[in-house]
Design an enzyme around this catalytic site. Structure first.
Site, mmCIF file in Angstrom:
data_model
loop_
_atom_site.group_PDB
_atom_site.id
_atom_site.type_symbol
_atom_site.label_atom_id
_atom_site.label_comp_id
_atom_site.label_asym_id
_atom_site.label_seq_id
_atom_site.Cartn_x
_atom_site.Cartn_y
_atom_site.Cartn_z
ATOM 1 N N PRO A 32 -19.130 -43.475 -2.103
ATOM 2 C CA PRO A 32 -18.330 -44.599 -2.602
ATOM 3 C C PRO A 32 -17.316 -44.089 -3.609
ATOM 4 O O PRO A 32 -17.667 -43.296 -4.484
ATOM 5 C CB PRO A 32 -19.384 -45.483 -3.294
ATOM 6 C CG PRO A 32 -20.513 -44.578 -3.635
ATOM 7 C CD PRO A 32 -20.504 -43.478 -2.609
ATOM 8 N N GLN A 36 -21.577 -51.288 -2.327
ATOM 9 C CA GLN A 36 -22.189 -50.986 -3.625
ATOM 10 C C GLN A 36 -21.867 -52.028 -4.697
ATOM 11 O O GLN A 36 -20.710 -52.411 -4.858
ATOM 12 C CB GLN A 36 -21.703 -49.617 -4.110
ATOM 13 C CG GLN A 36 -22.426 -49.140 -5.346
ATOM 14 C CD GLN A 36 -21.872 -47.841 -5.892
ATOM 15 O OE1 GLN A 36 -20.726 -47.777 -6.311
ATOM 16 N NE2 GLN A 36 -22.675 -46.802 -5.897
ATOM 17 N N CYS A 88 -22.301 -44.612 -12.434
ATOM 18 C CA CYS A 88 -20.955 -44.720 -12.982
ATOM 19 C C CYS A 88 -20.956 -44.397 -14.474
ATOM 20 O O CYS A 88 -21.665 -45.026 -15.256
ATOM 21 C CB CYS A 88 -20.360 -46.106 -12.734
ATOM 22 S SG CYS A 88 -18.651 -46.151 -13.290
ATOM 23 N N ALA A 102 -14.137 -45.686 -6.000
ATOM 24 C CA ALA A 102 -13.298 -46.797 -6.428
ATOM 25 C C ALA A 102 -11.834 -46.431 -6.226
ATOM 26 O O ALA A 102 -11.422 -45.306 -6.510
ATOM 27 C CB ALA A 102 -13.572 -47.092 -7.904
ATOM 28 N N GLY A 127 -22.524 -33.979 -4.603
ATOM 29 C CA GLY A 127 -21.907 -33.242 -5.702
ATOM 30 C C GLY A 127 -21.446 -31.867 -5.271
ATOM 31 O O GLY A 127 -22.254 -31.009 -4.902
ATOM 32 N N ARG A 163 -14.970 -36.141 -3.213
ATOM 33 C CA ARG A 163 -13.636 -35.577 -3.414
ATOM 34 C C ARG A 163 -13.189 -34.665 -2.282
ATOM 35 O O ARG A 163 -11.987 -34.576 -2.010
ATOM 36 C CB ARG A 163 -13.589 -34.859 -4.770
ATOM 37 C CG ARG A 163 -13.617 -35.846 -5.936
ATOM 38 C CD ARG A 163 -13.943 -35.158 -7.238
ATOM 39 N NE ARG A 163 -15.272 -34.548 -7.180
ATOM 40 C CZ ARG A 163 -15.771 -33.737 -8.093
ATOM 41 N NH1 ARG A 163 -15.054 -33.441 -9.151
ATOM 42 N NH2 ARG A 163 -16.991 -33.246 -7.963
HETATM 43 C C1 LIG Z 1 -11.894 -41.448 -7.434
HETATM 44 C C2 LIG Z 1 -13.399 -41.561 -7.511
HETATM 45 C C3 LIG Z 1 -13.978 -42.830 -7.533
HETATM 46 C C4 LIG Z 1 -15.378 -42.949 -7.575
HETATM 47 N N1 LIG Z 1 -15.938 -44.209 -7.521
HETATM 48 C C5 LIG Z 1 -17.301 -44.326 -7.407
HETATM 49 C C6 LIG Z 1 -17.888 -45.603 -7.171
HETATM 50 O O1 LIG Z 1 -17.229 -46.638 -7.026
HETATM 51 N N2 LIG Z 1 -19.250 -45.651 -7.101
HETATM 52 C C7 LIG Z 1 -20.033 -44.530 -7.211
HETATM 53 O O2 LIG Z 1 -21.256 -44.616 -7.127
HETATM 54 N N3 LIG Z 1 -19.490 -43.318 -7.408
HETATM 55 C C8 LIG Z 1 -18.153 -43.187 -7.489
HETATM 56 N N4 LIG Z 1 -17.599 -41.945 -7.619
HETATM 57 C C9 LIG Z 1 -18.463 -40.744 -7.604
HETATM 58 C C10 LIG Z 1 -18.596 -40.193 -6.185
HETATM 59 O O3 LIG Z 1 -19.210 -41.124 -5.325
HETATM 60 C C11 LIG Z 1 -19.420 -38.881 -6.177
HETATM 61 O O4 LIG Z 1 -20.695 -39.146 -6.680
HETATM 62 C C12 LIG Z 1 -18.786 -37.779 -7.021
HETATM 63 O O5 LIG Z 1 -17.396 -37.693 -6.800
HETATM 64 C C13 LIG Z 1 -19.436 -36.412 -6.726
HETATM 65 O O6 LIG Z 1 -19.297 -36.057 -5.373
HETATM 66 P P1 LIG Z 1 -18.154 -35.012 -4.884
HETATM 67 O O7 LIG Z 1 -18.380 -33.745 -5.650
HETATM 68 O O8 LIG Z 1 -18.411 -34.859 -3.407
HETATM 69 O O9 LIG Z 1 -16.838 -35.628 -5.210
HETATM 70 C C14 LIG Z 1 -16.206 -41.795 -7.618
HETATM 71 C C15 LIG Z 1 -15.597 -40.536 -7.617
HETATM 72 C C16 LIG Z 1 -14.212 -40.396 -7.562
HETATM 73 C C17 LIG Z 1 -13.615 -39.018 -7.528
#
Ligand SMILES: Cc1cc2nc3c(=O)[nH]c(=O)nc-3n(C[C@H](O)[C@H](O)[C@H](O)COP(=O)(O)O)c2cc1C
Length: 333
Positions: A19, A73, A104, A21, A205, A229
């Site tokens: 997810p 969510q 969050c 935002a 992550g 990301r």
């Molecule tokens: C732009 C952005 C928005 C995010 N919004 C949410 C969200 O709405 N809900 C949530 O649980 N995590 C949110 N996250 C966290 C991601 O879901 C994820 O846990 C985090 O980026 C780590 O994973 P990654 O290393 O693959 O990016 C957001 C992350 C980013 C970069």
């Protein structure tokens, strides 16, 4: 690796779009789905905003049939409103799974006792998740960080609380709240959780490549891999990960033209959703992500921020592709 099943929802593979935002609206989610992702997650919505019938939030609850299975969510800090919002989502949306945000880190959210705030209190987690599970029919999952800070890493206890409460799966982002997005995700904690609970564990992550996804699974034993990301401007990353995990095939990177074509599709879907003005503003960041790693794109990326219309953005990107296709090496290695 067996297929991931969350409650009664069976996924066609174990790759999950995180997810995000401002990113995971139907325009991008559908692209992720078309690139083979097993489960897509919607951007978080506030329980209070759902209950107030906030117009923008109500739009965020829309789920296109083609996006399914999809997880929606919600976040909140009080039991009554969280349960009421979950019930609303259960009865009035096309989502397959209700996810509770427990990760969050932003002050606006944690100061309302929501998001990562819960990570300090496993008994609250059990109480809140139980209340939601008992009120809805859809499976309930939780997405959490490993802990509040380095001294308070309660991931195992917190995941056990989710399991005891009847949660159908847990997604673990290997960072603490205090880390925000800095430092490295600690996959060892994901492994500890996997060893201590029986519900599916989705690791999250720092999965930036298909090989990272495989390494995470090998190290932690997790049942699914959630990618955030790494998929920004790069839905190929999702497709390539699915192919690598299911067939052991490591596919190449897309060409600049392929990237720009999908960027333009993304733009048109966003325009349908939000209208041209808002969509083009939002597309500026996406277009910059699509261009990341492509040769000579710095200048175009700067120009993107001046774009106000579909035509302007399309012309800019099309002429970049024309120019780059004329040169030999288009991807920076
Ligand atoms: C732009 C952005 C928005 C995010 N919004 C949410 C969200 O709405 N809900 C949530 O649980 N995590 C949110 N996250 C966290 C991601 O879901 C994820 O846990 C985090 O980026 C780590 O994973 P990654 O290393 O693959 O990016 C957001 C992350 C980013 C970069």
């Amino acid at each position: 690796m067996s297929k991931l099943k969350i409650g009664n929802v069976e996924l066609k593979n174990n790759v999950v779009l995180a997810p995000m935002a401002g990113v995971c609206n139907p325009a991008f989610r559908l692209i992720a789905k078309e690139f083979g992702t097993g489960l897509v997650c919607a951007e978080m919505v506030s329980d209070k905003a759902v209950l107030h019938g906030n117009k923008k939030t109500m739009k965020m609850l829309f789920v296109d049939e083609r996006e399914k299975p999809l997880s929606l969510q919600i976040f909140g800090g009080e039991k009554e409103s969280l349960v009421a919002a979950a019930k609303y989502v259960d009865e009035n949306t096309n989502a397959d799974i209700i996810d509770i945000n427990m990760g969050c880190p932003v002050p606006k959210v944690v100061s309302c006792d929501a998001g990562a705030r819960w990570l300090l209190d496993p008994s609250k987690i059990e109480e809140m998740v139980s209340a939601v599970v008992n009120a809805v029919n859809k499976p309930v999952t939780v997405k959490m960080r490993i802990g509040w800070d380095e001294e308070h890493i309660y991931a195992v206890k917190n995941a056990q609380a989710v399991e005891n409460a009847g949660g159908a799966a847990v997604a673990i982002h290997g960072r603490t709240r205090v880390q925000m997005y800095e430092g490295k995700a600690d996959w060892n904690v994901i492994r500890d959780v996997k060893q201590q609970v029986n519900i599916p564990v989705i690791g999250n992550g720092d999965v930036a490549t298909p090989e990272d996804a495989k390494r995470m699974i090998d190290l932690t034993g997790c049942d699914g891999v959630m990618i955030g990301r790494g998929a920004l401007g790069n839905p190929w990353m999702l497709y390539r990960t699915v192919q690598y995990l299911t067939k052991g095939e490591l596919l190449g990177e897309p060409t600049p033209k392929e990237k720009i074509d999908v960027c333009l599709l993304h733009m048109d879907r966003l325009i349908d959703l939000k209208g041209e003005k808002v969509a083009i503003q939002e597309m500026r960041k996406h277009a910059a992500w699509y261009l990341k790693g492509l040769k000579n794109s710095a200048h175009v990326r700067q120009k993107i921020n001046e774009m106000e219309t579909r035509e302007g953005l399309k012309n800019l990107l099309d002429s970049y592709v024309e120019q780059i296709e004329g040169s030999k090496e288009s991807v920076i290695h």
